[in-house]
Design a protein around this motif. Structure first.
Motif, PDB file in Angstrom:
ATOM      1  N   PHE A  82       0.910  -0.937   0.341  1.00  0.00           N
ATOM      2  CA  PHE A  82       0.141   0.001   0.262  1.00  0.00           C
ATOM      3  C   PHE A  82       0.764   0.840  -0.251  1.00  0.00           C
ATOM      4  CE2 PHE A  82      -2.564  -3.859   1.616  1.00  0.00           C
ATOM      5  CZ  PHE A  82      -3.343  -3.568   1.559  1.00  0.00           C
ATOM      6  N   ILE A  83       0.659   2.043  -0.878  1.00  0.00           N
ATOM      7  CA  ILE A  83       1.610   3.288  -1.217  1.00  0.00           C
ATOM      8  C   ILE A  83       0.813   4.386  -1.458  1.00  0.00           C
ATOM      9  CG2 ILE A  83       2.867   4.312  -2.652  1.00  0.00           C
ATOM     10  CD1 ILE A  83       4.002   1.685  -4.755  1.00  0.00           C
ATOM     11  N   ASN A  84       1.322   5.095  -0.024  1.00  0.00           N
ATOM     12  CA  ASN A  84       0.532   6.760   0.111  1.00  0.00           C
ATOM     13  C   ASN A  84       0.668   7.852  -1.115  1.00  0.00           C
ATOM     14  OD1 ASN A  84       0.337   9.555   1.005  1.00  0.00           O
ATOM     15  ND2 ASN A  84       0.795   9.062   2.865  1.00  0.00           N
ATOM     16  N   LYS A  85      -0.728   7.738  -1.248  1.00  0.00           N
ATOM     17  CA  LYS A  85      -0.281   9.264  -3.188  1.00  0.00           C
ATOM     18  C   LYS A  85      -0.188   9.712  -3.062  1.00  0.00           C
ATOM     19  CE  LYS A  85      -5.331   6.921  -3.428  1.00  0.00           C
ATOM     20  NZ  LYS A  85      -6.711   7.165  -3.883  1.00  0.00           N
ATOM     21  N   LEU A 122       3.568   8.846  -4.449  1.00  0.00           N
ATOM     22  CA  LEU A 122       2.844   8.871  -5.842  1.00  0.00           C
ATOM     23  C   LEU A 122       2.864  10.496  -6.501  1.00  0.00           C
ATOM     24  CD1 LEU A 122       0.957   5.442  -5.755  1.00  0.00           C
ATOM     25  CD2 LEU A 122       3.256   5.756  -6.077  1.00  0.00           C
ATOM     26  N   THR A 123       3.101  11.351  -6.056  1.00  0.00           N
ATOM     27  CA  THR A 123       2.611  12.977  -7.199  1.00  0.00           C
ATOM     28  C   THR A 123       4.391  12.290  -7.383  1.00  0.00           C
ATOM     29  OG1 THR A 123       3.248  13.956  -5.608  1.00  0.00           O
ATOM     30  CG2 THR A 123       1.242  13.841  -6.173  1.00  0.00           C
ATOM     31  N   LYS A 124       5.300  12.281  -6.465  1.00  0.00           N
ATOM     32  CA  LYS A 124       6.108  12.065  -6.939  1.00  0.00           C
ATOM     33  C   LYS A 124       7.328  10.882  -7.693  1.00  0.00           C
ATOM     34  CE  LYS A 124       6.475  15.612  -2.398  1.00  0.00           C
ATOM     35  NZ  LYS A 124       5.694  14.958  -1.807  1.00  0.00           N
ATOM     36  N   ILE A 125       7.314   9.793  -7.777  1.00  0.00           N
ATOM     37  CA  ILE A 125       7.355   8.853  -7.336  1.00  0.00           C
ATOM     38  C   ILE A 125       6.857   7.981  -8.148  1.00  0.00           C
ATOM     39  CG2 ILE A 125       9.481   7.530  -6.946  1.00  0.00           C
ATOM     40  CD1 ILE A 125      10.212   8.547  -4.926  1.00  0.00           C
ATOM     41  N   PRO A 126       6.931   7.631 -10.088  1.00  0.00           N
ATOM     42  CA  PRO A 126       6.122   6.202 -10.501  1.00  0.00           C
ATOM     43  C   PRO A 126       6.304   5.472  -8.991  1.00  0.00           C
ATOM     44  CG  PRO A 126       7.713   7.279 -12.104  1.00  0.00           C
ATOM     45  CD  PRO A 126       8.339   7.865 -11.076  1.00  0.00           C
ATOM     46  N   VAL A 127       4.828   4.661  -9.315  1.00  0.00           N
ATOM     47  CA  VAL A 127       4.562   3.862  -8.282  1.00  0.00           C
ATOM     48  C   VAL A 127       5.940   2.242  -8.937  1.00  0.00           C
ATOM     49  CG1 VAL A 127       3.242   1.972 -10.020  1.00  0.00           C
ATOM     50  CG2 VAL A 127       2.942   1.513  -7.903  1.00  0.00           C
ATOM     51  N   GLU A 128       6.066   2.397 -10.042  1.00  0.00           N
ATOM     52  CA  GLU A 128       6.881   0.607 -10.869  1.00  0.00           C
ATOM     53  C   GLU A 128       8.306   1.130  -9.967  1.00  0.00           C
ATOM     54  OE1 GLU A 128       5.541   3.876 -13.217  1.00  0.00           O
ATOM     55  OE2 GLU A 128       4.217   2.312 -13.654  1.00  0.00           O
ATOM     56  N   ASN A 129       8.698   2.644 -10.163  1.00  0.00           N
ATOM     57  CA  ASN A 129      10.038   2.974  -8.998  1.00  0.00           C
ATOM     58  C   ASN A 129      10.017   2.748  -7.511  1.00  0.00           C
ATOM     59  OD1 ASN A 129      10.430   3.763 -11.708  1.00  0.00           O
ATOM     60  ND2 ASN A 129      11.259   6.004 -11.224  1.00  0.00           N
ATOM     61  N   VAL A 130       8.922   2.980  -6.782  1.00  0.00           N
ATOM     62  CA  VAL A 130       8.848   2.702  -5.587  1.00  0.00           C
ATOM     63  C   VAL A 130       8.739   0.875  -5.329  1.00  0.00           C
ATOM     64  CG1 VAL A 130       7.086   3.142  -3.293  1.00  0.00           C
ATOM     65  CG2 VAL A 130       7.677   4.934  -5.349  1.00  0.00           C
ATOM     66  N   ILE A 131       8.484   0.315  -5.919  1.00  0.00           N
ATOM     67  CA  ILE A 131       8.380  -0.980  -6.077  1.00  0.00           C
ATOM     68  C   ILE A 131       9.916  -1.521  -6.514  1.00  0.00           C
ATOM     69  CG2 ILE A 131       7.536  -3.377  -7.044  1.00  0.00           C
ATOM     70  CD1 ILE A 131       5.531  -1.601  -4.856  1.00  0.00           C
ATOM     71  N   MET A 132      10.063  -0.943  -7.489  1.00  0.00           N
ATOM     72  CA  MET A 132      11.797  -0.897  -7.874  1.00  0.00           C
ATOM     73  C   MET A 132      12.680  -1.169  -6.455  1.00  0.00           C
ATOM     74  SD  MET A 132      14.252  -0.121 -10.775  1.00  0.00           S
ATOM     75  CE  MET A 132      14.571   1.747  -9.875  1.00  0.00           C
ATOM     76  N   LEU A 133      12.345   0.367  -5.812  1.00  0.00           N
ATOM     77  CA  LEU A 133      12.957   0.429  -4.681  1.00  0.00           C
ATOM     78  C   LEU A 133      12.996  -0.625  -3.681  1.00  0.00           C
ATOM     79  CD1 LEU A 133      13.289   4.474  -4.731  1.00  0.00           C
ATOM     80  CD2 LEU A 133      15.294   3.111  -4.749  1.00  0.00           C
ATOM     81  N   LEU A 134      11.613  -0.942  -3.294  1.00  0.00           N
ATOM     82  CA  LEU A 134      11.331  -1.791  -2.485  1.00  0.00           C
ATOM     83  C   LEU A 134      11.899  -3.119  -2.810  1.00  0.00           C
ATOM     84  CD1 LEU A 134       7.706  -0.919  -1.637  1.00  0.00           C
ATOM     85  CD2 LEU A 134       9.082   0.152  -0.248  1.00  0.00           C
ATOM     86  N   VAL A 163       7.068   1.596   5.659  1.00  0.00           N
ATOM     87  CA  VAL A 163       8.514   1.860   5.819  1.00  0.00           C
ATOM     88  C   VAL A 163       8.137   3.476   5.527  1.00  0.00           C
ATOM     89  CG1 VAL A 163       9.613   2.514   3.026  1.00  0.00           C
ATOM     90  CG2 VAL A 163       8.950  -0.155   4.574  1.00  0.00           C
ATOM     91  N   ASP A 164       8.925   4.714   5.316  1.00  0.00           N
ATOM     92  CA  ASP A 164       9.278   5.479   5.566  1.00  0.00           C
ATOM     93  C   ASP A 164      10.280   6.114   4.359  1.00  0.00           C
ATOM     94  OD1 ASP A 164       7.280   6.476   7.056  1.00  0.00           O
ATOM     95  OD2 ASP A 164       8.172   6.685   9.024  1.00  0.00           O
ATOM     96  N   MET A 165       9.739   7.338   2.946  1.00  0.00           N
ATOM     97  CA  MET A 165      10.620   7.665   2.487  1.00  0.00           C
ATOM     98  C   MET A 165      11.119   8.824   2.218  1.00  0.00           C
ATOM     99  SD  MET A 165      10.270   4.735  -0.770  1.00  0.00           S
ATOM    100  CE  MET A 165      10.089   3.679  -0.924  1.00  0.00           C
ATOM    101  N   LYS A 166      12.113   8.926   2.621  1.00  0.00           N
ATOM    102  CA  LYS A 166      12.323  10.642   2.348  1.00  0.00           C
ATOM    103  C   LYS A 166      12.699  11.121   0.756  1.00  0.00           C
ATOM    104  CE  LYS A 166      11.612  10.984   6.826  1.00  0.00           C
ATOM    105  NZ  LYS A 166      10.310  10.477   7.201  1.00  0.00           N
ATOM    106  N   VAL A 167      11.896  12.106   0.049  1.00  0.00           N
ATOM    107  CA  VAL A 167      12.019  12.281  -1.256  1.00  0.00           C
ATOM    108  C   VAL A 167      12.871  13.372  -1.334  1.00  0.00           C
ATOM    109  CG1 VAL A 167      11.151  12.622  -3.459  1.00  0.00           C
ATOM    110  CG2 VAL A 167      10.774  11.062  -2.085  1.00  0.00           C
ATOM    111  N   ARG A 168      14.638  13.472  -2.112  1.00  0.00           N
ATOM    112  CA  ARG A 168      14.870  15.082  -1.737  1.00  0.00           C
ATOM    113  C   ARG A 168      14.790  15.196  -3.378  1.00  0.00           C
ATOM    114  NH1 ARG A 168      20.053  16.393  -3.069  1.00  0.00           N
ATOM    115  NH2 ARG A 168      20.407  13.877  -2.212  1.00  0.00           N
ATOM    116  N   ILE A 169      14.591  16.122  -4.029  1.00  0.00           N
ATOM    117  CA  ILE A 169      14.436  16.644  -5.666  1.00  0.00           C
ATOM    118  C   ILE A 169      15.786  17.872  -5.637  1.00  0.00           C
ATOM    119  CG2 ILE A 169      12.895  17.794  -7.577  1.00  0.00           C
ATOM    120  CD1 ILE A 169      10.969  16.681  -6.686  1.00  0.00           C
ATOM    121  N   SER A 170      16.400  17.481  -5.558  1.00  0.00           N
ATOM    122  CA  SER A 170      17.550  18.877  -6.771  1.00  0.00           C
ATOM    123  C   SER A 170      17.936  18.660  -8.077  1.00  0.00           C
ATOM    124  CB  SER A 170      18.709  18.757  -6.229  1.00  0.00           C
ATOM    125  OG  SER A 170      18.934  17.789  -6.432  1.00  0.00           O
TER     126      SER A 170
END
Length: 113
Positions: free
Chosen positions: A66-69, A72-84, A100-107
């Motif tokens: 279950f992924i917080n929506k 998913l506004t920052k990372i596509p679901v396929e990329n999240v699953i790949m990281l997991l 699981v908590d993911m800290k997303v940093r966009i630079s």
């Protein structure tokens, strides 16, 4: 016979706060909650926040993700699953519910405008 191995255990805990503000919940096979039960509970507690991902995530011990929506506004679901798959799924034991908590940093660098 002493093999020279040492073990360390770090423990951390915190108060559970509702509603849940985690990025990903991983449900292992044979968990007490079950995929439909957990999905229904999440919809009752925090409607519309989590998206259930297909159970075919390519790992035999995982029943559902279950992924917080918001994530998913920052990372596509396929990329999240790949990281997991690369970093988390191998550590999920049968019957567990893992948060699981993911800290997303966009630079952005070298922006010409």
């Amino acid at each position: 016979m002493n093999t020279g191995k040492t073990y360390g255990i770090d423990i951390s805990f915190e108060e559970l706060k509702l509603p849940l503000f985690h990025d990903v919940l991983i449900l292992a096979k044979n968990a007490a909650q079950g995929k439909y039960g957990l999905g229904k509970s999440l919809d009752l507690l925090i409607p519309g926040v989590f998206e259930a991902v297909s159970t075919d995530v390519g790992h035999e011990h995982i029943e559902a993700v279950f992924i917080n929506k918001r994530l998913l506004t920052k990372i596509p679901v396929e990329n999240v699953i790949m990281l997991l798959k690369q970093h988390v799924f191998d550590y999920v034991g049968e019957g567990e519910l893992i948060q699981v908590d993911m800290k997303v940093r966009i630079s952005m660098n070298n922006i010409n405008g």
